[in-house]
Design an enzyme around this catalytic site. Structure first.
Site: not given
Ligand code: IMP
Ligand code: MG
Length: 430
Positions: A12-13, A16, A40-41, A142, A223, A238, A300
């Site tokens: 991630g990070d 992107k 967190g984008h 569920r 991610q 994750t 984040t």
């Protein structure tokens, strides 16, 4: 008809958000298909910096539709906060649709996230505490509440009446003291449902008709491959599938549409959270990358990111499990000003050299990187770099070009997008 998928190749990070923003200029629709507000984008437009957690990154572009697919877990309070904040900055946010099948992150999921992390001890991933894991647990178990339930008060009340007592017992079993109040949860979430209802549709059907109208779809991964629940560093990743194939599942379209598969890798490696990290650096070199990176603090959680050299063992796996057709390499500027730069090409383990990323966390923590060394490149301030946009990679120092060419030769995938700074102008590509 085809769709572009952008996924992270690392933890991630990878940048992107910037790559998506760059590609969104040519997209009609941007789609989130997995993860939740743990993402967190960061997108910079002019001097303005936006950090989105749930809103797809095309939301600032008027003519771009933005879809939150069924594979995303939605924290309604967080989403409404992002909508309100973005509106306050002058964007109407009418270009948003949310899947009626997306699951809801409830306040008890966040409570359970914290309790589970504590109980797990050494198995804790260092989560973002956004309730992501427990929300996906409820989806698979569920017990989940979906968007279509949130906007239907009768269903919402019935589900909460069944689920809340179970969650209360779980909190107590975990040693927590929080008291859940089903009526209060109902009142709070009925109100969220009312506000979000105008956005909620069958996004799978909508995307299908968009594809038939030859709209260009851009899938925004959150991610990264090595945080993926199936292919990542289990149990330190994750709770959702972060690989390109998940775009079909998490948006409800056929996999044949996914033909342009872009992996984003930063020019080094970084990580927020726990788990083995073979090329991790400490001391002054780590400080250099963290400080130079500016953003090397979790978007984040604001935690300082762990940093290390680029790891081609990780990227080789990312190329394979995502079927990548092109690469974007970001943050090349962060490596500026170093004499020597290292790249990991294999792991020494048990007397041999591993070329494939191991499943076992024991093996991974014992693995010692095999490095290739490269000459560094000068440290240029961002304004001087901006001129390279559009000029292609020949505008970069020769040693930077060699670094990028080496990545291509090792991974057998062309690097088509390069990024050397935060601003829109600092991204170049074909
Ligand atoms: P969770 O997704 O909050 O359950 O966290 C699981 C692990 O993934 C933790 O180590 C987090 O730090 C990491 N993680 C989750 N989302 C992101 C992200 O968007 N960027 C980087 N790391 C993330
Ligand atoms: Mg991020």
């Amino acid at each position: 008809m085809s769709a572009t998928v952008v996924v992270g190749c690392q933890f991630g990070d990878e940048g992107k958000g910037k790559v998506i923003d760059f590609l969104a200029a040519n997209a009609d629709v941007v789609v989130r298909f997995q993860g939740g507000a743990n993402a967190g984008h960061t997108v910079q437009v002019g001097d303005a910096l936006y950090a989105f957690h749930l809103l797809p990154s095309g939301v600032l572009r008027k003519r771009t539709m933005n879809v939150i697919g069924n594979g995303v877990v939605v924290d309604p309070a967080q989403l409404l906060k992002e909508i309100d904040e973005t509106r306050a900055r002058g964007h109407p946010v009418t270009n948003l649709r949310i899947s009626d099948r997306a699951h809801i992150v409830m306040p008890y999921h966040k409570v359970l996230d914290g309790l589970e992390e504590k109980l797990k001890g050494g198995l804790g991933a260092g989560t973002t505490l956004r309730g992501i894991g427990p929300a996906f647990e409820d989806k698979v178990g569920r017990f989940g509440i979906r968007m279509c339930d949130l906007i239907d008060p009768e269903l919402l009340r019935a589900k909460l009446q069944a689920v809340v007592p179970i969650k209360q017992r779980l909190i107590e079993a975990y040693g927590g003291h929080e008291r859940l109040d089903a009526d209060a949860l109902f009142a709070e979430h009925e109100a969220y449902g009312k506000r979000l209802a105008p956005f909620v549709i069958d996004t799978s059907a909508w995307l299908d008709s968009a594809l038939k109208r030859r709209k260009r779809l851009l899938f925004e991964g959150a991610q990264g491959t090595h945080l993926c629940i199936d292919h990542g560093i289990y149990p330190f990743g994750t709770s959702s599938d972060c690989v390109a194939g998940a775009a079909a599942v998490g948006a409800g379209i056929g996999p044949q549409h996914l033909t342009d598969l872009i992996g984003v890798a930063k020019a080094f490696t970084s990580r927020v959270g726990a788990g083995p990290f073979p090329t991790e650096l400490d001391g002054p070199m780590a400080e250099h990358l963290r400080e130079r990176g500016g953003g090397e603090y979790g978007t984040t959680t604001r935690r300082p990111r762990r940093v290390g050299w680029l790891d081609l063992v990780m990227l080789r796996m990312a190329v394979r499990v995502n079927g990548l057709t092109r690469l974007a390499v970001t943050k090349l500027d962060v490596l500026g000003g170093l004499d020597r730069i290292r790249v990991c090409v294999g792991y020494r383990h048990d007397g041999g050299v591993l070329k494939e990323f191991p499943a076992s966390m024991r093996v991974l923590s014992e693995a010692k990187p095999v490095y290739r060394e490269f000459k560094g490149w000068p440290d240029l301030p961002e304004p001087e770099w901006i001129g390279i946009a559009g000029r292609g990679r020949r505008a970069l120092p020769e040693s930077t070009q060699r670094y990028v060419a080496f990545i291509e030769s090792q991974l057998h995938v062309p690097v088509r997008i390069l990024s050397v700074g935060r601003s829109r102008a600092a991204t170049m590509g074909r």
